[in-house]
Design a protein around this motif. Sequence first.
Motif, mmCIF file in Angstrom:
data_model
loop_
_atom_site.group_PDB
_atom_site.id
_atom_site.type_symbol
_atom_site.label_atom_id
_atom_site.label_comp_id
_atom_site.label_asym_id
_atom_site.label_seq_id
_atom_site.Cartn_x
_atom_site.Cartn_y
_atom_site.Cartn_z
ATOM 1 N N VAL A 119 -5.589 -22.952 41.582
ATOM 2 C CA VAL A 119 -5.262 -24.371 41.524
ATOM 3 C C VAL A 119 -6.477 -25.256 41.789
ATOM 4 N N PHE A 120 -7.189 -25.030 42.892
ATOM 5 C CA PHE A 120 -8.234 -25.962 43.311
ATOM 6 C C PHE A 120 -9.596 -25.736 42.652
ATOM 7 N N VAL A 121 -9.890 -24.499 42.272
ATOM 8 C CA VAL A 121 -11.190 -24.207 41.649
ATOM 9 C C VAL A 121 -11.058 -24.178 40.126
ATOM 10 N N THR A 122 -10.156 -23.350 39.619
ATOM 11 C CA THR A 122 -10.037 -23.178 38.168
ATOM 12 C C THR A 122 -9.367 -24.369 37.490
ATOM 13 N N GLU A 123 -8.196 -24.768 37.970
ATOM 14 C CA GLU A 123 -7.436 -25.827 37.302
ATOM 15 C C GLU A 123 -7.964 -27.236 37.610
ATOM 16 N N GLN A 124 -8.005 -27.607 38.891
ATOM 17 C CA GLN A 124 -8.347 -28.979 39.263
ATOM 18 C C GLN A 124 -9.842 -29.222 39.421
ATOM 19 N N ARG A 125 -10.613 -28.169 39.559
ATOM 20 C CA ARG A 125 -12.070 -28.260 39.727
ATOM 21 C C ARG A 125 -12.467 -29.139 40.918
ATOM 22 N N LEU A 126 -11.681 -29.055 42.003
ATOM 23 C CA LEU A 126 -12.019 -29.787 43.219
ATOM 24 C C LEU A 126 -13.199 -29.139 43.944
ATOM 25 N N PHE A 127 -13.349 -27.838 43.765
ATOM 26 C CA PHE A 127 -14.434 -27.077 44.385
ATOM 27 C C PHE A 127 -15.138 -26.291 43.282
ATOM 28 N N PRO A 128 -16.460 -26.148 43.350
ATOM 29 C CA PRO A 128 -17.178 -25.476 42.261
ATOM 30 C C PRO A 128 -16.955 -23.960 42.183
ATOM 31 N N ASP A 129 -16.937 -23.279 43.335
ATOM 32 C CA ASP A 129 -16.838 -21.820 43.322
ATOM 33 C C ASP A 129 -15.690 -21.280 44.155
ATOM 34 N N SER A 130 -15.418 -21.928 45.281
ATOM 35 C CA SER A 130 -14.396 -21.441 46.203
ATOM 36 C C SER A 130 -13.928 -22.593 47.084
ATOM 37 N N ASP A 131 -12.655 -22.584 47.427
ATOM 38 C CA ASP A 131 -12.140 -23.600 48.355
ATOM 39 C C ASP A 131 -12.072 -23.055 49.774
ATOM 40 N N VAL A 132 -12.481 -21.819 49.979
ATOM 41 C CA VAL A 132 -12.480 -21.210 51.309
ATOM 42 C C VAL A 132 -13.536 -21.912 52.162
ATOM 43 N N ASP A 133 -13.154 -22.267 53.391
ATOM 44 C CA ASP A 133 -14.084 -22.918 54.304
ATOM 45 C C ASP A 133 -13.960 -22.298 55.692
ATOM 46 N N ALA A 134 -14.652 -22.867 56.651
ATOM 47 C CA ALA A 134 -14.665 -22.317 58.010
ATOM 48 C C ALA A 134 -13.276 -22.305 58.635
ATOM 49 N N VAL A 193 -12.978 -34.450 49.569
ATOM 50 C CA VAL A 193 -13.515 -33.428 48.665
ATOM 51 C C VAL A 193 -13.858 -34.035 47.303
ATOM 52 N N GLY A 194 -14.421 -35.254 47.320
ATOM 53 C CA GLY A 194 -14.892 -35.894 46.110
ATOM 54 C C GLY A 194 -13.831 -36.540 45.233
ATOM 55 N N HIS A 195 -12.579 -36.590 45.687
ATOM 56 C CA HIS A 195 -11.499 -37.160 44.878
ATOM 57 C C HIS A 195 -10.636 -38.086 45.733
ATOM 58 N N SER A 196 -9.883 -38.948 45.074
ATOM 59 C CA SER A 196 -9.033 -39.915 45.764
ATOM 60 C C SER A 196 -7.840 -39.236 46.425
ATOM 61 N N HIS A 197 -7.718 -39.477 47.728
ATOM 62 C CA HIS A 197 -6.613 -38.959 48.526
ATOM 63 C C HIS A 197 -6.100 -40.078 49.428
#
Length: 162
Positions: free
Chosen positions: A31-46, A141-145
């Motif tokens: 959803v977040f990487v492939t479809e919405q492109r909110l993250f370039p490679d992975s949405d996994v964070d600390a 994350v670079g988008h309107s929320h």
Amino acid sequence: MNALVGVDPVHCRPAFDAAGRAEHHRIRHEVFVTEQRLFPDSDVDANDARTDVVHVLGLHDGRPAGTVRLYPIGPGEWLGDRLAVLPEYRTAGIGAPLVRFAVAAAEARGGRLMGAHVQVANERFFHRLGWRTDGPVETYVGHSHVPMSIDLGAGLCPWLTG
């Protein structure tokens, strides 16, 4: 069709084991990487490595269909994020049970308030679930929320059980 009459096909649970966690991350990635492109490679964070984070998996007829993640951000305060539903399940009623599960899980862990950064298109959906808007649109994350929250700790509310 595998659905039973009178049996809800949606089930939410924490993703405790490796297989559940892998499905949780697979859905988020799709959803977040492939479809919405909110993250370039992975949405996994600390936050994913925290011991107090709850990774939730939403199942539809036993198949992984959606996710949400929640964790404490202060005394009695929780943040819900990474709510994701696979495209083929977006009309199957997965989102509301995931949000309700996250709210109930935070409350069960002593939460008094839960916040979220909600994509603008989903603001009305959260309002219908009892959430309130807490300020103007912001960049997350670079988008309107929209910053939103819900009070916890008052026991089960009608919207939580309905």
